[in-house]
Structures are given as C-alpha cells and as structure tokens.
Scaffold this active site. Structure first.
Site, PDB file in Angstrom:
ATOM      1  N   LYS A   1       0.723  -1.193  -0.046  1.00 54.70           N
ATOM      2  CA  LYS A   1      -0.151  -0.272   0.025  1.00 54.70           C
ATOM      3  C   LYS A   1       0.786   1.260   0.033  1.00 54.70           C
ATOM      4  O   LYS A   1       2.105   1.129   0.415  1.00 54.70           O
ATOM      5  CB  LYS A   1      -0.927  -0.018   1.157  1.00 54.70           C
ATOM      6  CG  LYS A   1      -0.117   0.115   2.575  1.00 54.70           C
ATOM      7  CD  LYS A   1       0.334   1.286   2.982  1.00 54.70           C
ATOM      8  CE  LYS A   1       0.843   1.392   4.427  1.00 54.70           C
ATOM      9  NZ  LYS A   1       1.575   2.397   4.679  1.00 54.70           N
TER      10      LYS A   1
ATOM     11  N   ASP B   1      -2.680  -1.626  10.112  1.00 52.88           N
ATOM     12  CA  ASP B   1      -2.577  -1.720   8.857  1.00 52.88           C
ATOM     13  C   ASP B   1      -3.138  -2.956   7.954  1.00 52.88           C
ATOM     14  O   ASP B   1      -3.312  -3.021   7.014  1.00 52.88           O
ATOM     15  CB  ASP B   1      -1.456  -1.466   8.243  1.00 52.88           C
ATOM     16  CG  ASP B   1      -0.819  -0.093   8.295  1.00 52.88           C
ATOM     17  OD1 ASP B   1      -1.637   0.997   8.705  1.00 52.88           O
ATOM     18  OD2 ASP B   1       0.311   0.459   7.903  1.00 52.88           O
TER      19      ASP B   1
HETATM   20  O1  C5P Z   1      -0.720  -1.109  14.780  1.00 53.24           O
HETATM   21  P1  C5P Z   1       0.744  -1.644  14.496  1.00 53.24           P
HETATM   22  O2  C5P Z   1       1.385  -2.629  15.387  1.00 53.24           O
HETATM   23  O3  C5P Z   1       1.328  -1.735  12.981  1.00 53.24           O
HETATM   24  O4  C5P Z   1       1.560  -0.226  15.157  1.00 53.24           O
HETATM   25  C1  C5P Z   1       2.875  -0.251  15.160  1.00 53.24           C
HETATM   26  C2  C5P Z   1       3.479   0.960  15.966  1.00 53.24           C
HETATM   27  O5  C5P Z   1       3.206   2.322  15.205  1.00 53.24           O
HETATM   28  C3  C5P Z   1       2.516   1.226  17.418  1.00 53.24           C
HETATM   29  O6  C5P Z   1       3.071   0.329  18.478  1.00 53.24           O
HETATM   30  C4  C5P Z   1       2.740   2.645  17.588  1.00 53.24           C
HETATM   31  O7  C5P Z   1       4.008   3.065  18.107  1.00 53.24           O
HETATM   32  C5  C5P Z   1       2.359   3.164  16.173  1.00 53.24           C
HETATM   33  N1  C5P Z   1       1.369   3.664  15.500  1.00 53.24           N
HETATM   34  C6  C5P Z   1       0.758   4.909  16.343  1.00 53.24           C
HETATM   35  N2  C5P Z   1      -0.463   4.922  15.662  1.00 53.24           N
HETATM   36  C7  C5P Z   1      -1.239   4.285  14.719  1.00 53.24           C
HETATM   37  C8  C5P Z   1      -0.527   3.306  14.299  1.00 53.24           C
HETATM   38  C9  C5P Z   1       0.810   2.805  14.741  1.00 53.24           C
HETATM   39  O8  C5P Z   1       1.229   5.336  17.090  1.00 53.24           O
HETATM   40  N3  C5P Z   1      -2.460   4.886  14.352  1.00 53.24           N
END
Ligand code: C5P
Length: 299
Positions: free
Chosen positions: A12, A139
């Site tokens: 993406k 994501d």
């Molecule tokens: O959701 P995911 O595990 O992919 O997110 C990885 C990191 O990215 C989270 O631990 C956070 O630090 C950051 N993040 C965030 N806000 C979001 C998505 C991700 O702060 N909306």
C-alpha cells in the site's frame, strides 16, 4: 486433503496520512487514505508438524522467522480462536520492500490469515477475519481488503473508497528500513507543544481518487509522518527532489518510510521517472506499480 494454499497480498501507499495527537493507549488517531498498489508478497501455507516460517526475496535476512513474525502470529491467533493447533509451514515470497512503509509485514499477516483459514476450513466470516486483522496490526485489515479505503481510529476502521482510474507510481527503495514506532515517536517530538488538529480526510483527495485524475491527486497528496521520516533519514530529501526533477507529478514518503513514492502522469512517464531515479544514485532500487490493486487473494 488440501496440500497447500497460496495467497497473494498487495503493498500500500498512503495518499493521505493525517495524524492526530498520541492517544492514552500510545496509538495515534488517523485519517489514513490507503491505496493498494500492484507489488505483492505471496504466503503459502502447507500442513506441517509445528508452526514454521521461511522466506525468500530481497532483505529477508531482516525479518524474524520465529513466532514474532506477524504471519506466524496470524496463524496462532486464528488457530487459538478455533481451538486447533497451528500445525502449518508458512513460506513468504517477498517482493514488498522490508520495513519500507508499504505494509509488507501487514500484507504477510493478512496473507497468512487467509491462507490458514482456507487450509483449515475454519468457516470464519469476513467480519471475523477483519477483526483478527485489526488485532494483529493497524494496517492489516487494509491488506486484506485492498483497493482503496479510508482508515479511521488507528487505521483499522475501514470505509471502502471508489477509484475512477489507474494511477501510475514509482517507488524508490532506500537502504535499510525505518521503525514505525520510532517515526511516530519522532512525530510526537516534532509536534510537542503544538496544537495537533484532529485528523480529517481531505474531500479534494477523495474526489481526485474517485475521478481517477492523477494531476488533481498529485496536488493534494499529504503525509503528516513525512517530516518525522525526513528528520530520521535526511538523505530522503535528495530522493524526493530527484523524482520531482525527473517529471513526477508529486513525491512523498510512503507511510512511515523510508520508501518514497512518486506519482506519474502515465505508464511511460513512470518508466522515465524510475530510470532517472535509479541513475540519480539517491536510492538502492526502484519499482514501478499501478493502483488500485486487489486485496489478499487465494491463488
Ligand atoms: O498497529 P501496529 O502494530 O502496526 O503499530 C505499530 C506501532 O506504530 C505502534 O506500536 C505505534 O507505536 C505506532 N502507531 C501509532 N498510531 C497508529 C498506528 C501505529 O502510534 N495509528
């Protein structure tokens, strides 16, 4: 009995990534306009004695092959919900840049989930799969659905969007990855003491997507994580400039980076931008891809 199941999952690019202030849970509220692009990882699930992950492709030495791999966690999560053992070998064929801001890890998780679901005939509904995706990462639901969508919340609450035509992209792959949490922390540092507005989708951007008008889309591409990514990786500025000088309609960092994305007028212009970027020496590799692309698909 089914021998193995292979699922193809797209990368993406975020055509708009509006980031709000950090929430109490550490995540950031987003207005995240995802567009799936035609670069794909494949995940093959084969029955095995125990859960095992292997991978092939560029930079796979940088991804964990133990149970911390998001694809392995997807298999474990699905198995646990259905009271079965995750006796599966997951083989990942990587074409999406690793740690590049193009949701490669999320793609592998969505692919593993769909492949195991088919292999184990769990009968999970689409909504159940989407809920499991959201548990795995912000994501991951988009990797399952593909196309184009607006992600609210931390990016996991999706509303599908209409795309009126093909968009032509060039992606410049940088040396080494960037950690998404580190980029969000840098965003927090850069915006500390400022009033971070609530993130909203830009209606002009949604209209540009719907009309399939690349020039209109180029004018409104926006990534609030870009200053943070450039702060951590200042050399990306030269890559962005090289692509713009080569005739790209617009240039931006893809998600949390360090992959940079260039929107081109048409397929021929994309090939020219790609050649110029490679010749500029400001990136390691270039990829050309069209959007939108289908979500996770059993082959
Ligand atoms: O959701 P995911 O595990 O992919 O997110 C990885 C990191 O990215 C989270 O631990 C956070 O630090 C950051 N993040 C965030 N806000 C979001 C998505 C991700 O702060 N909306």
């Amino acid at each position: 009995m089914t021998e193995s199941v292979t699922v193809r999952v797209p990368a993406k690019v975020n055509v708009q990534l509006a980031v709000g202030a950090a929430r109490p849970d550490g995540f950031h509220d987003l207005a995240n306009v995802f567009l799936a692009v035609g670069l794909y990882d494949e995940v093959t699930a084969t029955p095995a004695d125990t859960l095992r992950v292997t991978a092939e492709g560029h930079d796979v030495d940088q991804i964990p092959l133990d149970r911390t791999n998001l694809a392995a966690r997807a298999a474990e999560l699905l198995a646990a919900r259905h009271g079965i053992e995750p006796r599966v070998h997951l083989h990942i064929t990587k074409d999406i840049p690793v740690a590049g801001g193009m949701a490669g890890g999320s793609a592998d998780a969505a692919g593993a989930l769909l492949a195991c679901d088919a292999l184990w005939s769990t009968g999970a509904s689409r909504d159940e799969l989407l809920a499991l995706c959201a548990e795995l990462g912000s994501d991951v639901p988009f990797s399952l659905v593909g196309g184009a969508a607006l992600g609210r919340g931390r990016g996991e609450l999706l509303t599908p969007l209409t795309v009126g035509g093909a968009f032509h992209w060039v992606f410049a792959v940088a040396d080494g990855g960037l950690s998404t949490p580190a980029v969000y922390r840098e965003f927090d540092r850069l915006t500390a003491g400022t009033d971070v507005p609530a993130p909203e989708a830009d209606p002009r951007l949604l209209a540009a997507l719907e009309s399939g008008d690349a020039t209109a889309l180029a004018a409104v591409l926006a990534n609030d994580l870009q200053p943070a990514a450039l702060s951590l990786r200042p050399t990306l500025t030269a890559t962005l400039e090289a692509g713009t000088a080569a005739g790209a309609l617009a240039a931006l960092v893809s998600g949390s980076g360090p992959t940079t994305a260039f929107l081109a007028k048409n397929a021929e212009a994309a090939r020219e931008v790609a050649a110029a970027l490679l010749a500029s020496g400001t990136c390691r590799q270039v990829r050309v891809a069209d959007s939108p692309a289908e979500g996770a698909t059993v082959l």
